[in-house]
Design a protein around this motif. Structure first.
Motif, short mmCIF file in Angstrom:
data_model
loop_
_atom_site.label_atom_id
_atom_site.label_comp_id
_atom_site.label_asym_id
_atom_site.label_seq_id
_atom_site.Cartn_x
_atom_site.Cartn_y
_atom_site.Cartn_z
N GLY A 24 0.79 -1.23 0.00
CA GLY A 24 0.00 0.00 0.00
C GLY A 24 0.82 1.27 0.00
N HIS A 25 2.12 1.16 0.04
CA HIS A 25 3.02 2.32 -0.04
C HIS A 25 3.57 2.41 -1.46
CE1 HIS A 25 3.09 2.71 4.40
NE2 HIS A 25 2.97 1.40 4.35
N ARG A 26 3.71 3.63 -1.96
CA ARG A 26 4.07 3.81 -3.36
C ARG A 26 5.30 4.72 -3.52
NH1 ARG A 26 -1.23 5.86 -6.46
NH2 ARG A 26 -0.79 7.66 -5.13
N VAL A 27 6.19 4.29 -4.41
CA VAL A 27 7.33 5.11 -4.83
C VAL A 27 7.19 5.34 -6.33
CG1 VAL A 27 9.82 5.05 -5.29
CG2 VAL A 27 8.95 4.44 -3.03
N LEU A 28 7.17 6.62 -6.75
CA LEU A 28 7.12 6.95 -8.16
C LEU A 28 8.48 7.48 -8.59
CD1 LEU A 28 5.44 7.23 -10.76
CD2 LEU A 28 4.92 9.58 -10.06
N LEU A 29 9.11 6.76 -9.52
CA LEU A 29 10.41 7.14 -10.04
C LEU A 29 10.20 7.95 -11.32
CD1 LEU A 29 12.13 3.67 -9.58
CD2 LEU A 29 12.40 5.67 -8.10
N THR A 85 -4.37 8.38 -1.73
CA THR A 85 -4.31 6.92 -1.85
C THR A 85 -3.02 6.42 -1.21
OG1 THR A 85 -5.46 7.09 -3.97
CG2 THR A 85 -4.47 4.97 -3.46
N GLY A 86 -3.01 6.23 0.09
CA GLY A 86 -1.85 5.66 0.76
C GLY A 86 -0.63 6.58 0.73
N GLU A 87 0.45 6.12 1.36
CA GLU A 87 1.69 6.90 1.39
C GLU A 87 2.39 6.83 0.04
OE1 GLU A 87 5.93 7.26 3.85
OE2 GLU A 87 4.67 5.48 4.09
N THR A 88 2.70 7.98 -0.52
CA THR A 88 3.35 8.07 -1.82
C THR A 88 4.52 9.03 -1.74
OG1 THR A 88 1.21 7.70 -2.93
CG2 THR A 88 2.99 8.60 -4.27
N ALA A 89 5.60 8.74 -2.45
CA ALA A 89 6.74 9.64 -2.55
C ALA A 89 7.26 9.60 -3.98
CB ALA A 89 7.84 9.27 -1.57
N VAL A 90 7.68 10.76 -4.48
CA VAL A 90 8.19 10.89 -5.84
C VAL A 90 9.70 11.12 -5.78
CG1 VAL A 90 8.09 12.24 -7.97
CG2 VAL A 90 5.99 11.83 -6.66
N PHE A 91 10.43 10.47 -6.67
CA PHE A 91 11.88 10.63 -6.77
C PHE A 91 12.24 10.95 -8.22
CE2 PHE A 91 11.11 8.18 -3.02
CZ PHE A 91 12.08 8.59 -2.11
N VAL A 92 12.78 12.15 -8.45
CA VAL A 92 13.11 12.63 -9.79
C VAL A 92 14.57 12.32 -10.08
CG1 VAL A 92 13.44 14.73 -11.16
CG2 VAL A 92 11.34 14.41 -9.83
N SER A 93 14.84 11.77 -11.27
CA SER A 93 16.21 11.38 -11.60
C SER A 93 17.07 12.55 -12.06
CB SER A 93 16.21 10.28 -12.66
OG SER A 93 15.71 10.76 -13.89
N HIS A 94 16.48 13.54 -12.75
CA HIS A 94 17.28 14.68 -13.20
C HIS A 94 16.36 15.77 -13.76
CE1 HIS A 94 16.81 12.22 -16.86
NE2 HIS A 94 16.98 13.33 -17.56
N PRO A 95 16.88 16.99 -13.90
CA PRO A 95 16.04 18.13 -14.27
C PRO A 95 15.85 18.32 -15.77
CG PRO A 95 18.21 18.92 -13.63
CD PRO A 95 18.21 17.43 -13.42
N HIS A 96 15.30 17.30 -16.43
CA HIS A 96 14.81 17.41 -17.81
C HIS A 96 13.31 17.26 -17.78
CE1 HIS A 96 18.83 16.25 -19.98
NE2 HIS A 96 18.76 17.53 -19.68
N ILE A 97 12.62 18.01 -18.63
CA ILE A 97 11.17 18.07 -18.56
C ILE A 97 10.51 16.72 -18.77
CG2 ILE A 97 10.83 18.63 -21.00
CD1 ILE A 97 8.66 20.63 -20.06
#
Length: 424
Positions: A24-29, A85-97
């Motif tokens: 139920g926990h989400r990581v968005l890469l 919707t549950g615990e979510t965290a976003v992790f951005v790989s680099h600053p390109h659009i």
């Protein structure tokens, strides 16, 4: 069950969005904007409506329908996507659009992480008028090796080499094993050691999601690296008696610094547009001159002492420069700047203007992405159990060594850590 779902980057270059869910926990890469292509309804000259940037894209299915991710204020009233919707965290790989372009629409209670150098660059873009649609989120800064807990998952930031500061891959440790994500990576740039360090730290991971940009390219020629780019820039300065025009990518800080030094050694100054000059100063580039600081009369009097970076959206400004009939021979050096290439609507008018003014075009750039050979060497050295090639038009051209399962993902389908489609 731990599942992986791909919301972008499939069959196209860019638009990466990978959701890993554990209990139920989400990581968005990555949370990339789908980049313009021949099928994008928002390609130029169409522009999004202020305040409707995300909602309009969702209506046309050019943004992901991910529940509980976006700020309800950016959605249509009453949209079910606005419910948490549950615990979510976003992790951005680099600053390109195409990796961070939707970050400005994330709801306030969802943390958005990125390497601290990437955050500095994104804030500099915002300060100079080129920020993200929706504005900057409340960035959570990361450093190389830093680990973040998201429920039962642990996400480690690992610096890699790309053509922009702050590029990172991620290792996501879950209850089913470890997923490694390259972000955008290359092994022929200014810092190849970072890329190989990521490969070694991700060794024997269960799942690898890798960019495969160059799989769809003709790579029959020799691989160009940054030393080739710098050599060719120096040669263009030496061989051109008149003005050198330049298209360079300002976010590639390492290359901008190298070009600045090469120009100075050749007795020239690079003149940037005012917004770009302000941006470069904010990200720590020295020796920057803007068009407001260098009189046009000086450039006309001594064109051989300057390199001018024109505004790609103001082609008639070329008429003010000492180029064309009656002027010393000039050249336009294109080093991965704007307009980006023939796939862009601006490319044909750009080349038409150069032909009309009899300015030769010299393309000297090199890729920000791993070569096909390097991608295969990466797999041989990392030895993941399963590999998902994304961020490419030709995922089936990635041929992993025996014992590694390649999976060509389908949009919004759920996969387990063995590469099979997850039920439910």
């Amino acid at each position: 069950m731990v599942t992986i779902k791909f919301w972008g980057g499939l069959g196209v270059i860019g638009g990466s969005k990978i959701m890993v869910e554990d209990g139920g926990h989400r990581v968005l890469l990555d949370i990339g904007l789908d980049i313009p292509s021949g099928r994008d309804p928002f390609r130029l000259p169409v522009r999004t409506r202020p305040g409707r940037e995300l909602a309009d894209r969702l209506r046309l299915n050019t943004a992901p329908h991910i529940p509980g991710l976006f700020d309800p204020a950016a959605l249509d009233p009453g949209s079910p996507l606005g419910e948490p919707t549950g615990e979510t965290a976003v992790f951005v790989s680099h600053p390109h659009i195409d990796h961070c372009g939707l970050a400005g629409f994330v709801r306030d209670d969802v943390p958005v992480h990125a390497h601290t150098d990437a955050v500095d660059l994104l804030k500099a873009l915002d300060a100079t008028g080129s920020g993200l649609a929706g504005g900057d989120p409340d960035w959570r800064r990361l450093t190389d090796g830093q680990r973040t807990e998201v429920g039962p998952m642990q996400v480690e930031c690992v610096a890699v080499d790309h053509d922009v500061p702050g590029a990172s891959g991620y290792l996501v440790r879950t209850s089913a094993g470890t997923l490694a994500f390259t972000g955008d990576i290359r092994f022929h740039g200014h810092h190849p050691e970072r890329a190989w360090e990521f490969v070694d730290r991700a060794a024997d991971c269960d799942v690898l999601a890798t960019e495969g940009t160059t799989l769809g390219w003709d790579m029959s020629g020799p691989l160009r690296d940054e030393s080739d780019v710098e050599r060719d820039f120096a040669a263009a300065l030496e061989q051109t008696p008149g003005l050198v025009l330049l298209s360079a990518y300002p976010r590639d800080r390492d290359r901008v610094r190298a070009f600045t030094g090469i120009a100075e050694a050749a007795g020239r100054s690079i003149v940037w547009t005012e917004p770009v000059a302000a941006f470069l100063r904010l990200i720590g580039v020295d020796g920057v001159y803007s068009a407001a600081e260098v009189p046009l009369s000086d450039i006309r009097t001594a064109p051989g002492r300057y390199v001018v970076v024109p505004d790609p959206d103001d082609l008639p400004s070329l008429l003010d420069l000492p180029v064309g009939e009656g002027c010393p021979a000039a050249v336009f050096v294109h080093a991965n700047g704007e307009p980006l290439g023939p796939f862009e609507p601006r490319w044909e008018p750009f080349t038409d203007w150069l032909k009309a003014l009899d300015i030769p075009l010299r393309q000297i750039g090199c890729s920000g992405h791993a070569s096909q050979d390097h991608l295969h060497r990466m797999l041989e050295r990392m030895r993941p159990r399963v590999v998902f090639p994304i961020h490419t038009t030709a995922p089936t051209r990635l041929h992993p060594p025996l014992g590694i399962t390649r999976v060509v993902a389908e949009y919004a389908s759920r996969y387990d850590f063995a590469g099979g489609e997850a039920m439910g």
